[in-house]
Design a protein around this motif. Structure first.
Motif, PDB file in Angstrom:
ATOM      1  N   GLY A 143       0.786  -1.229   0.000  1.00  0.00           N
ATOM      2  CA  GLY A 143       0.000   0.000   0.000  1.00  0.00           C
ATOM      3  C   GLY A 143       0.821   1.283   0.000  1.00  0.00           C
ATOM      4  N   PRO A 144       1.775   1.444   0.943  1.00  0.00           N
ATOM      5  CA  PRO A 144       2.558   2.682   0.964  1.00  0.00           C
ATOM      6  C   PRO A 144       3.285   2.937  -0.362  1.00  0.00           C
ATOM      7  CG  PRO A 144       2.790   1.524   3.043  1.00  0.00           C
ATOM      8  CD  PRO A 144       2.005   0.608   2.137  1.00  0.00           C
ATOM      9  N   SER A 145       3.731   1.876  -1.023  1.00  0.00           N
ATOM     10  CA  SER A 145       4.403   2.076  -2.324  1.00  0.00           C
ATOM     11  C   SER A 145       3.423   2.638  -3.349  1.00  0.00           C
ATOM     12  CB  SER A 145       4.955   0.751  -2.875  1.00  0.00           C
ATOM     13  OG  SER A 145       5.788   0.158  -1.927  1.00  0.00           O
ATOM     14  N   ALA A 166      -7.812  -6.501  -6.597  1.00  0.00           N
ATOM     15  CA  ALA A 166      -6.404  -6.440  -6.191  1.00  0.00           C
ATOM     16  C   ALA A 166      -6.340  -5.798  -4.820  1.00  0.00           C
ATOM     17  CB  ALA A 166      -5.585  -5.643  -7.205  1.00  0.00           C
ATOM     18  N   ARG A 167      -5.422  -6.323  -4.000  1.00  0.00           N
ATOM     19  CA  ARG A 167      -5.366  -5.908  -2.589  1.00  0.00           C
ATOM     20  C   ARG A 167      -4.114  -5.081  -2.315  1.00  0.00           C
ATOM     21  NH1 ARG A 167      -5.741 -10.798   1.524  1.00  0.00           N
ATOM     22  NH2 ARG A 167      -3.914 -11.467   0.363  1.00  0.00           N
ATOM     23  N   LEU A 168      -4.252  -4.136  -1.388  1.00  0.00           N
ATOM     24  CA  LEU A 168      -3.093  -3.432  -0.832  1.00  0.00           C
ATOM     25  C   LEU A 168      -2.962  -3.841   0.626  1.00  0.00           C
ATOM     26  CD1 LEU A 168      -3.593   0.206  -2.208  1.00  0.00           C
ATOM     27  CD2 LEU A 168      -2.216  -1.655  -3.167  1.00  0.00           C
ATOM     28  N   ILE A 169      -1.722  -3.967   1.095  1.00  0.00           N
ATOM     29  CA  ILE A 169      -1.506  -4.271   2.518  1.00  0.00           C
ATOM     30  C   ILE A 169      -0.579  -3.211   3.121  1.00  0.00           C
ATOM     31  CG2 ILE A 169      -1.913  -6.766   2.351  1.00  0.00           C
ATOM     32  CD1 ILE A 169       1.125  -7.144   2.180  1.00  0.00           C
ATOM     33  N   ASN A 170      -0.465  -3.221   4.429  1.00  0.00           N
ATOM     34  CA  ASN A 170       0.448  -2.322   5.178  1.00  0.00           C
ATOM     35  C   ASN A 170       0.027  -0.854   5.143  1.00  0.00           C
ATOM     36  OD1 ASN A 170       2.089  -4.583   5.592  1.00  0.00           O
ATOM     37  ND2 ASN A 170       3.261  -4.172   3.717  1.00  0.00           N
ATOM     38  N   LEU A 171      -1.243  -0.579   4.884  1.00  0.00           N
ATOM     39  CA  LEU A 171      -1.684   0.818   4.852  1.00  0.00           C
ATOM     40  C   LEU A 171      -1.970   1.306   6.272  1.00  0.00           C
ATOM     41  CD1 LEU A 171      -4.110   0.652   1.821  1.00  0.00           C
ATOM     42  CD2 LEU A 171      -2.127   2.179   1.982  1.00  0.00           C
ATOM     43  N   PRO A 172      -1.894   2.633   6.497  1.00  0.00           N
ATOM     44  CA  PRO A 172      -2.333   3.167   7.786  1.00  0.00           C
ATOM     45  C   PRO A 172      -3.817   2.885   7.989  1.00  0.00           C
ATOM     46  CG  PRO A 172      -1.458   4.916   6.353  1.00  0.00           C
ATOM     47  CD  PRO A 172      -1.404   3.645   5.572  1.00  0.00           C
ATOM     48  N   ILE A 173      -4.254   2.759   9.242  1.00  0.00           N
ATOM     49  CA  ILE A 173      -5.637   2.350   9.493  1.00  0.00           C
ATOM     50  C   ILE A 173      -6.579   3.529   9.736  1.00  0.00           C
ATOM     51  CG2 ILE A 173      -5.053   0.049  10.349  1.00  0.00           C
ATOM     52  CD1 ILE A 173      -5.434   1.192  13.192  1.00  0.00           C
ATOM     53  N   GLY A 174      -6.096   4.749   9.492  1.00  0.00           N
ATOM     54  CA  GLY A 174      -6.934   5.942   9.714  1.00  0.00           C
ATOM     55  C   GLY A 174      -8.122   5.977   8.764  1.00  0.00           C
ATOM     56  N   GLN A 175      -9.117   6.784   9.178  1.00  0.00           N
ATOM     57  CA  GLN A 175     -10.352   6.890   8.410  1.00  0.00           C
ATOM     58  C   GLN A 175     -10.122   7.490   7.021  1.00  0.00           C
ATOM     59  OE1 GLN A 175     -13.797   8.002  10.589  1.00  0.00           O
ATOM     60  NE2 GLN A 175     -14.468   9.469   9.037  1.00  0.00           N
ATOM     61  N   GLU A 176      -9.048   8.305   6.868  1.00  0.00           N
ATOM     62  CA  GLU A 176      -8.835   9.009   5.612  1.00  0.00           C
ATOM     63  C   GLU A 176      -8.135   8.151   4.549  1.00  0.00           C
ATOM     64  OE1 GLU A 176      -7.477   9.607   8.534  1.00  0.00           O
ATOM     65  OE2 GLU A 176      -5.392   9.085   8.146  1.00  0.00           O
ATOM     66  N   THR A 177      -7.654   6.961   4.941  1.00  0.00           N
ATOM     67  CA  THR A 177      -6.829   6.174   4.020  1.00  0.00           C
ATOM     68  C   THR A 177      -7.564   5.809   2.732  1.00  0.00           C
ATOM     69  OG1 THR A 177      -5.486   5.253   5.788  1.00  0.00           O
ATOM     70  CG2 THR A 177      -5.572   3.994   3.753  1.00  0.00           C
TER      71      THR A 177
END
Ligand code: OGA
Ligand code: ZN
Length: 412
Positions: A143-145, A166-177
């Motif tokens: 996700g960050p990439s 398609a999935r992203l992983i390792n993203l921040p869990i905030g509401q704005e993501t």
């Protein structure tokens, strides 16, 4: 009269693409008054005289300011033909009769038409149809990439269009993501649920999604004239037991039914249902088949979500058969052969094609733990456009600042 690009000093094209110079080898006039151009490798393009005239740079053709056409169709002389045609430095040069107008055409632009690259799906990856044995989990990216790099974004979207998810992983869990990721792609699609919306267990839910019950394979908002093309779901928190996510490739289901249960497929594509989405302040409704294959040029659209299905829109005697067909779809779409099941972990975001892929979730126990997702929608156009533009920028030899300067002006 400006007929060349002031930066590139090449013939204007009706777009903001920068084409490689692909010199034409020869040209001859065709019997219908058009021109046939040939490249050295044998590629050919037959240019209709009216189409060529419409795309000629300058007044009554391509306006150099907007790069769009300023020809009023009633002013087009339908007798227009190519009087003289020759190759000059690799470009096509034409004299139109009886107008007497000279125009030159960029050979790279003509070449992209010859190769069919102007067609809606030409620059997008081919769908790859999958069953559970072939794709056990969503294709997964960092996700960050994707937030930081266009190359990573392009790779993720490539998988999204190929597999429908398609999935992203390792993203921040905030509401704005979810909004941040969505805006990396394009304009988000608002609805009565908001630009982004939550999926939790609500005390007073206005949708079955916001309970703890199972959601079998379905698509969102079949109650709209055009259901959202893509959906992003981001997991912020998940400590409940159960509630695994599910996905089914609708195209694989269609292939299966076509081969094994063609009568069922016929009923699913021809019998119409009315879908509702109503609360105190909303009354959305639309009628359509469960599987809409359109005119064959665009991908199929599934309309399937039992909580918002209202009425059969068909003669009385067809209703039992239509329910039977829908039940068969339910069995197939939720079977182990077609449906994948996987955990949704905090920091994961799954994007999917809401027209093609049927998504769902298992029921879960909400007495111990919390399950909190945030979602958003995008029209397919946004995803398709982003993929084309990324491809143009990432494969171009032209410095990206030059490509980007024209982007904002192009509101076609
Ligand atoms: C929905 C939905 C999936 C989930 O909100 O429409 O499908 O995992 N949710 O809760
Ligand atoms: Zn849903």
């Amino acid at each position: 009269m400006v007929t060349t690009d002031p930066v590139m000093h090449q013939p204007l094209t009706p777009d903001y693409y920068h084409y490689e110079w692909a010199p034409i080898d020869s040209v001859y006039r065709s019997s219908d008054g058009g021109a046939v151009v040939t490249w050295r490798d044998g590629e050919q393009l037959k240019c209709h005289p009216l189409w060529l005239r419409e795309n000629a740079p300058g007044p009554g053709g391509i306006d150099p300011r907007s790069k769009e056409n300023d020809l009023n169709i009633v002013d087009l002389d339908l007798e227009t033909r190519v009087g003289k045609a020759f190759v000059e430095n690799g470009a096509l040069v034409v004299h139109f009769e009886p107008e007497g107008r000279r125009a030159s055409f960029h050979p790279g632009w003509l070449r992209h038409v010859a190769e069919g690259e102007h067609r809606p799906f030409a620059l997008l990856p081919e769908p790859q149809v999958w069953r559970a044995a072939e794709l056990t989990e969503p294709p997964t990216h960092d996700g960050p990439s994707v937030l930081a790099s266009d190359e990573a974004l392009a790779d993720w979207l490539d998988d999204l269009l190929r597999y429908g998810l398609a999935r992203l992983i390792n993203l921040p869990i905030g509401q704005e993501t979810v909004e941040l990721v969505g805006r990396r792609i394009g304009v988000l699609r608002d609805s009565n649920f908001g630009v982004t919306w939550h999926v939790t267990v609500d005390i007073d839910p206005n949708s079955t999604a916001n309970t703890n019950v199972e959601l079998p394979a379905h698509s969102d908002l079949p109650s709209r004239e055009t259901p959202p093309g893509f959906q992003l779901l981001h997991c912020q928190e998940n400590t409940v037991s159960g509630g695994r996510s599910t996905m089914t490739d609708g195209l694989a289901v269609v292939n299966h039914l076509e081969l094994n249960e063609p009568d069922v497929l016929e009923l699913l594509t021809s019998r119409e249902w009315t879908f509702f989405n109503r609360d105190d302040s909303q009354d959305h409704r639309w009628t359509g088949p469960i599987i809409d294959k359109g005119d064959g040029r665009v991908p199929w659209t599934f309309r399937a979500f039992h909580p918002v299905r209202g009425f059969p829109a068909m003669p009385e005697e067809e209703i039992t058969g239509a329910y039977f067909a829908m039940q068969r779809l339910g069995y197939v779409a939720n079977s182990d052969e077609f449906q994948i099941r996987y955990q949704f972990a905090p920091g994961d975001l799954v994007a999917f094609d809401n027209h093609r892929v049927l998504h769902g979730r298992e029921s879960f126990d909400a007495t111990a733990g919390v399950r909190r997702l945030r979602g958003t929608y995008l029209d397919s156009d946004e995803v398709y456009s982003r993929v084309r533009v990324l491809r143009r920028h990432l494969t171009s030899t032209i410095p990206s600042e030059m490509l980007l300067t024209t982007e904002e002006d192009n509101n076609a």
